[in-house]
Scaffold this motif. Structure first.
Motif, PDB file in Angstrom:
ATOM      1  N   GLU A 169      29.841  -0.604   8.452  1.00  0.00           N
ATOM      2  CA  GLU A 169      30.998   0.073   7.866  1.00  0.00           C
ATOM      3  C   GLU A 169      30.960   0.040   6.340  1.00  0.00           C
ATOM      4  OE1 GLU A 169      34.671  -1.224   9.518  1.00  0.00           O
ATOM      5  OE2 GLU A 169      34.098  -0.766  11.582  1.00  0.00           O
ATOM      6  N   TRP A 170      29.757   0.053   5.787  1.00  0.00           N
ATOM      7  CA  TRP A 170      29.583   0.193   4.353  1.00  0.00           C
ATOM      8  C   TRP A 170      29.460   1.690   4.068  1.00  0.00           C
ATOM      9  CZ3 TRP A 170      25.346  -4.126   3.470  1.00  0.00           C
ATOM     10  CH2 TRP A 170      25.932  -5.368   3.749  1.00  0.00           C
ATOM     11  N   TRP A 171      30.600   2.357   4.082  1.00  0.00           N
ATOM     12  CA  TRP A 171      30.584   3.820   4.100  1.00  0.00           C
ATOM     13  C   TRP A 171      29.985   4.409   2.809  1.00  0.00           C
ATOM     14  CZ3 TRP A 171      31.117   4.159   8.890  1.00  0.00           C
ATOM     15  CH2 TRP A 171      32.106   3.495   9.603  1.00  0.00           C
ATOM     16  N   ALA A 196      28.263  13.243   8.379  1.00  0.00           N
ATOM     17  CA  ALA A 196      29.517  13.681   8.995  1.00  0.00           C
ATOM     18  C   ALA A 196      30.220  12.520   9.686  1.00  0.00           C
ATOM     19  CB  ALA A 196      29.244  14.809   9.989  1.00  0.00           C
ATOM     20  N   LEU A 197      29.433  11.623  10.284  1.00  0.00           N
ATOM     21  CA  LEU A 197      30.019  10.464  10.964  1.00  0.00           C
ATOM     22  C   LEU A 197      30.723   9.557   9.962  1.00  0.00           C
ATOM     23  CD1 LEU A 197      30.047   9.475  13.910  1.00  0.00           C
ATOM     24  CD2 LEU A 197      28.138   7.976  13.331  1.00  0.00           C
ATOM     25  N   ILE A 198      30.115   9.354   8.795  1.00  0.00           N
ATOM     26  CA  ILE A 198      30.739   8.537   7.757  1.00  0.00           C
ATOM     27  C   ILE A 198      32.019   9.204   7.258  1.00  0.00           C
ATOM     28  CG2 ILE A 198      30.438   7.695   5.402  1.00  0.00           C
ATOM     29  CD1 ILE A 198      27.448   7.337   6.079  1.00  0.00           C
ATOM     30  N   GLN A 199      31.962  10.507   7.046  1.00  0.00           N
ATOM     31  CA  GLN A 199      33.151  11.233   6.586  1.00  0.00           C
ATOM     32  C   GLN A 199      34.270  11.176   7.619  1.00  0.00           C
ATOM     33  OE1 GLN A 199      31.189  14.950   5.852  1.00  0.00           O
ATOM     34  NE2 GLN A 199      30.979  14.555   3.650  1.00  0.00           N
ATOM     35  N   GLU A 206      37.935  17.390   7.420  1.00  0.00           N
ATOM     36  CA  GLU A 206      37.509  18.759   7.138  1.00  0.00           C
ATOM     37  C   GLU A 206      36.032  18.797   6.772  1.00  0.00           C
ATOM     38  OE1 GLU A 206      40.075  20.331   4.179  1.00  0.00           O
ATOM     39  OE2 GLU A 206      41.836  20.459   5.500  1.00  0.00           O
ATOM     40  N   GLN A 207      35.591  17.858   5.915  1.00  0.00           N
ATOM     41  CA  GLN A 207      34.178  17.800   5.564  1.00  0.00           C
ATOM     42  C   GLN A 207      33.333  17.376   6.759  1.00  0.00           C
ATOM     43  OE1 GLN A 207      32.977  18.846   2.674  1.00  0.00           O
ATOM     44  NE2 GLN A 207      35.066  19.310   1.973  1.00  0.00           N
ATOM     45  N   ALA A 208      33.872  16.453   7.552  1.00  0.00           N
ATOM     46  CA  ALA A 208      33.136  16.006   8.741  1.00  0.00           C
ATOM     47  C   ALA A 208      32.945  17.144   9.735  1.00  0.00           C
ATOM     48  CB  ALA A 208      33.870  14.838   9.404  1.00  0.00           C
ATOM     49  N   LEU A 209      33.966  17.981   9.879  1.00  0.00           N
ATOM     50  CA  LEU A 209      33.861  19.108  10.805  1.00  0.00           C
ATOM     51  C   LEU A 209      32.746  20.063  10.378  1.00  0.00           C
ATOM     52  CD1 LEU A 209      35.016  20.547  13.277  1.00  0.00           C
ATOM     53  CD2 LEU A 209      36.643  21.696  11.770  1.00  0.00           C
ATOM     54  N   LEU A 210      32.629  20.307   9.086  1.00  0.00           N
ATOM     55  CA  LEU A 210      31.549  21.174   8.597  1.00  0.00           C
ATOM     56  C   LEU A 210      30.185  20.551   8.913  1.00  0.00           C
ATOM     57  CD1 LEU A 210      33.006  22.186   5.099  1.00  0.00           C
ATOM     58  CD2 LEU A 210      32.974  23.556   7.192  1.00  0.00           C
ATOM     59  N   GLY A 211      30.088  19.236   8.753  1.00  0.00           N
ATOM     60  CA  GLY A 211      28.821  18.574   9.046  1.00  0.00           C
ATOM     61  C   GLY A 211      28.457  18.619  10.515  1.00  0.00           C
ATOM     62  N   PHE A 212      29.429  18.384  11.399  1.00  0.00           N
ATOM     63  CA  PHE A 212      29.151  18.425  12.844  1.00  0.00           C
ATOM     64  C   PHE A 212      28.800  19.845  13.293  1.00  0.00           C
ATOM     65  CE2 PHE A 212      32.050  14.552  13.077  1.00  0.00           C
ATOM     66  CZ  PHE A 212      30.987  13.679  13.196  1.00  0.00           C
ATOM     67  N   PHE A 225      27.013  16.530  19.818  1.00  0.00           N
ATOM     68  CA  PHE A 225      27.526  17.203  18.632  1.00  0.00           C
ATOM     69  C   PHE A 225      28.780  17.999  18.967  1.00  0.00           C
ATOM     70  CE2 PHE A 225      22.906  17.348  16.918  1.00  0.00           C
ATOM     71  CZ  PHE A 225      23.009  16.012  16.564  1.00  0.00           C
ATOM     72  N   LYS A 226      28.774  18.678  20.114  1.00  0.00           N
ATOM     73  CA  LYS A 226      29.952  19.450  20.519  1.00  0.00           C
ATOM     74  C   LYS A 226      31.151  18.541  20.747  1.00  0.00           C
ATOM     75  CE  LYS A 226      27.230  23.136  22.695  1.00  0.00           C
ATOM     76  NZ  LYS A 226      26.917  23.838  23.959  1.00  0.00           N
ATOM     77  N   ARG A 227      30.879  17.351  21.294  1.00  0.00           N
ATOM     78  CA  ARG A 227      31.983  16.415  21.530  1.00  0.00           C
ATOM     79  C   ARG A 227      32.588  15.947  20.211  1.00  0.00           C
ATOM     80  NH1 ARG A 227      32.299  11.013  21.524  1.00  0.00           N
ATOM     81  NH2 ARG A 227      30.060  10.795  21.278  1.00  0.00           N
ATOM     82  N   TRP A 228      31.737  15.703  19.212  1.00  0.00           N
ATOM     83  CA  TRP A 228      32.254  15.277  17.914  1.00  0.00           C
ATOM     84  C   TRP A 228      33.028  16.399  17.238  1.00  0.00           C
ATOM     85  CZ3 TRP A 228      33.129  10.743  15.977  1.00  0.00           C
ATOM     86  CH2 TRP A 228      32.414   9.642  16.420  1.00  0.00           C
ATOM     87  N   VAL A 229      32.597  17.641  17.453  1.00  0.00           N
ATOM     88  CA  VAL A 229      33.351  18.774  16.893  1.00  0.00           C
ATOM     89  C   VAL A 229      34.752  18.814  17.502  1.00  0.00           C
ATOM     90  CG1 VAL A 229      33.489  21.292  16.816  1.00  0.00           C
ATOM     91  CG2 VAL A 229      31.343  20.159  16.288  1.00  0.00           C
TER      92      VAL A 229
END
Length: 849
Positions: A169-171, A196-199, A206-212, A225-229
């Protein structure tokens, strides 16, 4: 401090590498030394490997489209310019070797320093992989750092270190490594996913969604990947609740945000002070345990004040989401872990002479209560469980190290898993307030499957039913019932609860006037009746009386209010639905009519069917209804009626006592619910159907199915005494509503509707009117047969309840209805126009096959 440690590790690596390079330079300076000979042998091996490598193939010149067409065309006239000759082709002169400069030769020599760094970096990576597999992520991170320093051109090293940072968790460090990897390879899938996982964990959804979504583009078949979206979109939807909250809720959110910043600071100060008391006694003596201006007692008083303010602010989803985003879960989790070392303080009593004990008791009570309110949000519960899992992982790693350093017994002063501590507070704290707050917390924690699995390893079903009730306190009993209800969701707990007489324990309190207790006991009993063994226990009879069902029936009647005009309204939707589900499950268990007769007679004398009809009557549009009944209650009431219909005498008496208008009441339910288009999408086997997630639409479909099932049993006019019950005549007024359900994907609905139309089409006048209607009933019936025939032929059922048997029942009932309609000449002509005889022949052929 982390950055200084990071720089120190880099210095260590540089010194190690510097030592290797110094040895290499010394070997080159002294050609006669042993080190120089070893170095020369290594260089020879490297040169030999380089010689064995095949030279790169030269690139083929690009050919234009015109040249390719001319080269491979069928025009052979251009071959005439080639003449046959015996003269050999002239030999090409040998290529002239270009002389290389001395500088180029020196550059072509292998760089010994680079070779050493690359080799040592690979070794460091392998060492880090070993630590990573053993879940020692800190050492893995250090070795991955060495590999990154030795070779900063290899993307794998940065990706590995980013993965270790995610586990720790050292993001910030992990995000930097992911960005470095993306600079090397912008299309790297692992780099995009880990960034995206860190975000996501930093609440930058919002940034994580773009990454996924970028990961989904790179790998369209990945289900992960679809599940994370989907998870990220759900988080954004939760945040949208805060943005779109009503004004009064927005005020609560603003107040909560102000409280949370001060609450976190106070908790961190408390943890630092108590950590210094137990682990850093020297600093405590020097007066460095915290802020000089705030005493520990004042700080605890501040925390307690915030704890009293927070629960009333967590009654809305938007506030619960804000609590999570403002680090409320992490803060409470850390505080409660700090408090796990104070068992002795809890038992010290509540006298004012021991102020510290009293303060710690209040902190534990407040923390458990706060979690009881905050964790009702599903996302909050999921995040809290992740926090506890991570704590368990870190604690498992450090426990062995501590055991090696010291042999003293520190069990009373060390942290323990929260679940163990909560159970201890319930059973052994000897403090009613703490025990009750801990039960509140556990009743919410057991909603998660991981918590239930961990709890099963610690206590038994007998322990749960033996939790202190605090003099029959309604809150305590309700929390126990909720814990039982949640645990019954797991099969292993279901087997465990068979060891105790759970039905007697629950039915003792189901008639309580406390609605909160009654609700959770009804839910637990409903879940019990899904198991055959527990249903039999509930239906045990003593001297011909269903002793366990008597209090359940009493609780059902207590939850209904008479609204006049033959209508009843339920005061608590969940409790009424749960009790009706109990009755329905018990009657379903008895498959034969002979076995079901005593139970149905008992429920009939208890006026259960009459109250079910009264609940259905609330959907009558002709009556002024000031409330809208819940579809779940209507569905369960109609399902209970399906179990009484097979008993003709009993059902006829029920209908007569209700004024003979039961069929019209059922038709009103069908007409009301069939107007919802979403009802036609429920249960379809279509991926990602939004309507499939609509709870109300699902209950409406079940209500329609139960109502048409009851109507299908009303086959003909019945004379009961001096009263004529003409069911077909009552249903004829709404036959167009029923005909519209022939194309419902549920075979149970379509088949029973066809059977009802068969009962209606017994009069010549009705046959003519039904056939001449613009609805074109003949065509509707034929289309229904064709669609079910195609479904059976493909073997792909379009609804979850469809089977081979009910598929043929639909075709059979439609064919019988057509046979009735064919008694009219106009209907026979229409049947001939649509080539209906060929369609009907396929039904007979299907049955023969």
């Amino acid at each position: 401090q982390d950055f200084e440690a990071y720089l120190k590790r880099i210095e260590d690596v540089n010194s190690a590498v510097g030592g290797l390079l110094a040895d290499a330079r010394q070997a080159l300076a002294n050609p006669g030394s042993v080190a120089a000979k070893i170095q020369k042998e290594k260089e020879k091996k490297l040169k030999a490997k380089a010689k064995r490598r095949p030279p790169p193939e030269p690139e083929q010149p690009k050919v234009s489209a015109e040249e390719r067409q001319a080269r491979y065309s069928s025009n052979y006239s251009r071959w005439e310019k080639f003449k046959e000759t015996d003269e050999p082709a002239p030999e090409k002169p040998p290529p002239v070797e270009e002389k290389k400069d001395e500088k180029e030769e020196e550059e072509a020599k292998p760089d010994f320093e680079t070779e050493v760094c690359v080799r040592e970096a690979a070794k460091a990576k392998d060492k880090g992989n070993e630590f990573f597999k053993n879940q020692d992520y800190e050492n893995a991170y250090e070795w991955y750092t060495k590999s990154c320093v030795l070779d900063d051109t290899n993307i794998v090293y940065f990706l590995n270190r980013a993965q270790a940072a995610i586990k720790l968790e050292w993001w910030t460090h992990g995000l930097q490594d992911c960005e470095t990897a993306l600079e090397m390879d912008p299309k790297n899938q692992k780099a995009h996913f880990r960034k995206a996982l860190i975000q996501f964990h930093q609440d930058e959804f919002e940034q994580a969604l773009l990454g996924f979504k970028e990961c989904c583009k790179l790998d369209k078949k990945s289900a992960e990947f679809k599940r994370w979206v989907k998870d990220t979109e759900r988080e954004l939807a939760e945040i949208n609740k805060v943005k779109t909250a009503p004004p009064e809720v927005s005020k609560q959110v603003e107040q909560l945000e102000k409280v949370m910043s001060q609450f976190e600071d106070s908790v961190l100060l408390f943890i630092a002070a108590n950590t210094s008391d137990t682990q850093q006694q020297q600093k405590t003596e020097e007066g460095k345990e915290g802020d000089e201006h705030i005493t520990p007692e004042q700080n605890v008083a501040t925390i307690l004040a915030f704890m009293a303010m927070l629960p009333p602010l967590l009654t809305h989803d938007a506030c619960q989401v804000t609590f999570r985003l403002k680090r409320g879960l992490q803060t409470t989790h850390s505080l409660l872990h700090c408090l796990t070392s104070c068992k002795g303080q809890i038992r010290a009593g509540t006298t004012t002479d021991n102020l510290m004990a009293l303060q710690w008791q209040l902190l534990i009570e407040g923390s458990c209560t706060l979690l009881g309110f905050a964790l009702t949000n599903v996302f909050n519960l999921e995040k809290f469980v992740r926090e506890e899992k991570e704590w368990l992982r870190k604690n498992t790693q450090t426990k062995d190290k501590q055991d090696e350093k010291t042999t003293t017994d520190n069990t009373n002063n060390t942290d323990m898993p929260l679940l163990d501590f909560v159970v201890w507070c319930i059973t052994e704290s000897n403090n009613k307030q703490i025990s009750q707050a801990a039960m509140h917390c556990l009743s919410v924690l057991t909603s998660h499957v991981w918590t239930r699995e961990q709890l099963l390893q610690q206590i038994t079903a007998n322990s749960i039913t033996g939790f202190p009730s605090h003099n029959q306190s309604g809150h305590s009993l309700a929390y126990i019932a909720q814990i039982v209800d949640n645990c019954l969701k797991s099969e292993q707990w279901g087997e465990e609860f068979k060891k105790v007489d759970l039905t007697s324990f629950l039915t003792t309190y189901i008639s309580s006037d406390y609605s909160f207790l009654q609700k959770h006991i009804a839910g637990a009993l409903m879940r019990l009746t899904t198991d055959t063994y527990q249903r039999k226990q509930l239906m045990r009879r003593k001297e011909g009386i269903y002793t366990n069902l008597v209090p359940v029936v009493a609780a059902f009647h207590k939850g209904l209010q008479n609204k006049g005009q033959g209508m009843y309204y339920c005061t608590d939707t969940y409790t009424t639905e749960a009790i009706l589900s109990i009755f329905y499950n018990c009657m379903t268990l008895l498959s034969s009519l002979a076995d079901r007769t005593p139970l149905c007679e008992y429920l009939d004398t208890s006026e259960l069917p009459h109250r079910c009809i009264s609940l259905l009557r609330c959907l009558d549009s002709s009556k002024a209804v000031e409330f809208t009944p819940d579809p779940a209650v209507i569905s369960r009431a109609a399902q209970c009626l399906t179990k009484f219909v097979p008993f003709e005498d009993m059902w006829s008496k029920i209908v007569i006592s209700e004024g003979g208008e039961v069929a019209q009441t059922l038709l009103n339910v069908v007409q009301n619910y069939s107007a919802d288009e979403a009802v036609f999408c429920i249960g379809q086997r279509i991926d990602e159907t939004e309507a499939g997630d609509d709870r109300n639409a699902a209950y409406k479909e079940s209500g329609i199915e139960a109502c048409v099932t009851v109507l299908a049993h009303c086959t003909k006019a019945v004379l009961v005494g001096d009263v004529l019950l003409d069911y077909p005549a009552q249903m004829y007024s709404n036959w167009t509503v029923l005909a519209g359900l022939l194309h419902h994907p549920n075979n149970n609905i379509a088949g029973n509707v066809a059977l009802v139309l068969n009962h209606i089409a017994t009069d010549d006048n009705r046959k003519a009117v039904m056939g001449a209607h613009k609805l074109d009933l003949v065509k509707q019936l034929l289309d229904c047969i064709v669609s079910r025939r195609d479904e059976a032929y493909k073997g792909q059922w379009v609804h979850t309840k469809n089977t081979k048997e009910n598929n043929y029942s639909v075709q059979k009932n439609c064919a019988i209805a057509l046979a009735k309609l064919a008694g009219n000449s106009a209907n026979r002509e229409r049947l001939s126009e649509l080539k209906g005889f060929e369609v009907l022949h396929t039904v007979n052929t299907t049955k023969l096959n």
